[in-house]
Design a protein around this motif. Structure first.
Motif, PDB file in Angstrom:
ATOM      1  N   ARG A  67      43.464  44.867  30.273  1.00 14.24           N
ATOM      2  CA  ARG A  67      44.514  45.383  29.394  1.00 14.24           C
ATOM      3  C   ARG A  67      43.929  45.940  28.097  1.00 14.24           C
ATOM      4  NH1 ARG A  67      47.613  41.271  26.713  1.00 14.24           N
ATOM      5  NH2 ARG A  67      46.585  42.038  25.019  1.00 14.24           N
ATOM      6  N   ALA A  68      42.880  45.291  27.596  1.00 12.30           N
ATOM      7  CA  ALA A  68      42.258  45.700  26.334  1.00 12.30           C
ATOM      8  C   ALA A  68      41.205  46.793  26.517  1.00 12.30           C
ATOM      9  CB  ALA A  68      41.625  44.482  25.668  1.00 12.30           C
ATOM     10  N   VAL A  69      40.966  47.222  27.745  1.00  6.91           N
ATOM     11  CA  VAL A  69      39.911  48.197  28.068  1.00  6.91           C
ATOM     12  C   VAL A  69      38.591  47.696  27.467  1.00  6.91           C
ATOM     13  CG1 VAL A  69      39.255  50.621  28.182  1.00  6.91           C
ATOM     14  CG2 VAL A  69      41.671  50.019  28.007  1.00  6.91           C
ATOM     15  N   ALA A  70      38.224  46.503  27.894  1.00  5.04           N
ATOM     16  CA  ALA A  70      37.008  45.855  27.418  1.00  5.04           C
ATOM     17  C   ALA A  70      36.135  45.463  28.603  1.00  5.04           C
ATOM     18  CB  ALA A  70      37.356  44.605  26.606  1.00  5.04           C
ATOM     19  N   PHE A  71      34.846  45.344  28.354  1.00  2.00           N
ATOM     20  CA  PHE A  71      33.920  44.866  29.367  1.00  2.00           C
ATOM     21  C   PHE A  71      34.124  43.353  29.484  1.00  2.00           C
ATOM     22  CE2 PHE A  71      32.103  48.815  27.851  1.00  2.00           C
ATOM     23  CZ  PHE A  71      31.811  49.445  29.049  1.00  2.00           C
ATOM     24  N   PRO A  72      34.360  42.847  30.684  1.00  2.00           N
ATOM     25  CA  PRO A  72      34.772  41.445  30.826  1.00  2.00           C
ATOM     26  C   PRO A  72      33.645  40.437  30.634  1.00  2.00           C
ATOM     27  CG  PRO A  72      34.475  42.430  32.975  1.00  2.00           C
ATOM     28  CD  PRO A  72      34.289  43.543  31.969  1.00  2.00           C
ATOM     29  N   ARG A  73      34.077  39.250  30.261  1.00  2.00           N
ATOM     30  CA  ARG A  73      33.262  38.034  30.330  1.00  2.00           C
ATOM     31  C   ARG A  73      33.820  37.271  31.526  1.00  2.00           C
ATOM     32  NH1 ARG A  73      30.315  37.076  25.620  1.00  2.00           N
ATOM     33  NH2 ARG A  73      31.109  38.103  23.756  1.00  2.00           N
ATOM     34  N   ASP A  74      33.379  36.059  31.734  1.00  2.00           N
ATOM     35  CA  ASP A  74      33.954  35.238  32.802  1.00  2.00           C
ATOM     36  C   ASP A  74      35.272  34.697  32.289  1.00  2.00           C
ATOM     37  OD1 ASP A  74      34.438  33.853  35.073  1.00  2.00           O
ATOM     38  OD2 ASP A  74      32.836  32.410  34.828  1.00  2.00           O
ATOM     39  N   GLU A  75      36.349  35.390  32.589  1.00  2.00           N
ATOM     40  CA  GLU A  75      37.652  35.068  32.039  1.00  2.00           C
ATOM     41  C   GLU A  75      38.651  34.734  33.135  1.00  2.00           C
ATOM     42  OE1 GLU A  75      39.528  38.508  30.244  1.00  2.00           O
ATOM     43  OE2 GLU A  75      38.690  39.797  31.764  1.00  2.00           O
ATOM     44  N   PRO A  76      39.730  34.041  32.764  1.00  2.00           N
ATOM     45  CA  PRO A  76      40.765  33.718  33.747  1.00  2.00           C
ATOM     46  C   PRO A  76      41.675  34.915  33.993  1.00  2.00           C
ATOM     47  CG  PRO A  76      41.387  32.850  31.614  1.00  2.00           C
ATOM     48  CD  PRO A  76      39.995  33.436  31.459  1.00  2.00           C
ATOM     49  N   VAL A  77      42.522  34.775  34.984  1.00  3.66           N
ATOM     50  CA  VAL A  77      43.591  35.728  35.242  1.00  3.66           C
ATOM     51  C   VAL A  77      44.566  35.641  34.073  1.00  3.66           C
ATOM     52  CG1 VAL A  77      45.564  36.113  36.776  1.00  3.66           C
ATOM     53  CG2 VAL A  77      43.321  35.590  37.748  1.00  3.66           C
ATOM     54  N   SER A  78      45.131  36.755  33.661  1.00  2.51           N
ATOM     55  CA  SER A  78      46.086  36.784  32.552  1.00  2.51           C
ATOM     56  C   SER A  78      47.484  36.370  33.021  1.00  2.51           C
ATOM     57  CB  SER A  78      46.154  38.198  31.970  1.00  2.51           C
ATOM     58  OG  SER A  78      46.705  39.090  32.937  1.00  2.51           O
ATOM     59  N   GLY A  79      48.413  36.260  32.075  1.00  2.98           N
ATOM     60  CA  GLY A  79      49.805  35.993  32.422  1.00  2.98           C
ATOM     61  C   GLY A  79      50.344  37.067  33.357  1.00  2.98           C
ATOM     62  N   ARG A  80      50.005  38.302  33.077  1.00  2.00           N
ATOM     63  CA  ARG A  80      50.426  39.393  33.963  1.00  2.00           C
ATOM     64  C   ARG A  80      49.856  39.186  35.360  1.00  2.00           C
ATOM     65  NH1 ARG A  80      49.901  45.901  33.077  1.00  2.00           N
ATOM     66  NH2 ARG A  80      50.493  46.444  35.189  1.00  2.00           N
ATOM     67  N   GLY A  81      48.589  38.806  35.426  1.00  2.00           N
ATOM     68  CA  GLY A  81      47.944  38.552  36.718  1.00  2.00           C
ATOM     69  C   GLY A  81      48.630  37.437  37.494  1.00  2.00           C
ATOM     70  N   ARG A  82      49.025  36.380  36.788  1.00  2.00           N
ATOM     71  CA  ARG A  82      49.731  35.283  37.463  1.00  2.00           C
ATOM     72  C   ARG A  82      51.073  35.762  38.023  1.00  2.00           C
ATOM     73  NH1 ARG A  82      47.144  32.766  33.347  1.00  2.00           N
ATOM     74  NH2 ARG A  82      48.893  32.733  31.903  1.00  2.00           N
TER      75      ARG A  82
END
Length: 181
Positions: free
Chosen positions: A19-34
């Motif tokens: 969503r932020a147009v950022a290079f990811p880290r090891d992150e969880p699924v977002s609220g939207r993803g859930r």
């Protein structure tokens, strides 16, 4: 009739980095993803695999899979750019990375590296008669598609992979074929 491997690649559910147009880290699924996962289903499979990152494991689990972690399905290593918004990357470095599939100005993997890694993994599956579901990242799905089509690395960014998209590859005669529909 000989059985052929069937591979279903599923890209993980949405994340805040996307969503932020950022290079990811090891992150969880977002609220939207859930919320996306509530409506999603996984194809029937004999084997379930996932990349090692949290967002892929969460996606696979929410889809009702009991996956084995496959390190070759990991996301592209973005090196120093991990966790950084694309707009914060120096324009000259970003331009090099966008123009040259072999460039890795961030100190991580190049697109070429991801394609080679993914091709190695695909080759290891060619003799399997199983249906395999693999939850992974858009970069790996793009790389697998290029490998199946024999397309050049320069086409990598021309493949749009949405969250939870399912891409099917069928193995036959020593090659992978993209199957749509």
């Amino acid at each position: 009739m000989a059985l052929v491997p069937r591979l279903f690649l599923i890209s993980h559910a949405s994340t805040d980095a996307q969503r932020a147009v950022a290079f990811p880290r090891d992150e969880p699924v977002s609220g939207r993803g859930r919320r996306e996962l509530v409506r999603a289903t996984a194809p029937v499979a004999d084997v379930a695999l996932t990349a090692p990152e949290l967002r892929t494991i969460e996606t696979a689990t929410a889809l009702g899979l009991s996956p084995t972690v496959e390190p070759l399905l990991r996301d592209m290593d973005f090196g120093r750019w991990s966790g950084t918004a694309m707009e914060e990357i120096p324009a000259a470095s970003l331009a090099v990375w966008l123009a040259d599939p072999e460039a890795a100005p961030h100190g991580g993997e190049s697109i070429h590296d991801v394609i080679v890694r993914t091709g190695t993994w695909l080759a290891s599956l060619m003799d399997s008669p199983e249906r395999i579901v693999a939850v992974t990242h858009a970069a790996v799905v793009r790389a697998a598609t290029l490998c199946a089509l024999g397309a050049p690395a320069s086409a990598f960014r021309r493949i749009d992979v949405r969250p939870l998209a399912v891409t099917r590859l069928d193995g036959k005669d020593g090659r992978w074929n993209l199957r749509l529909g």
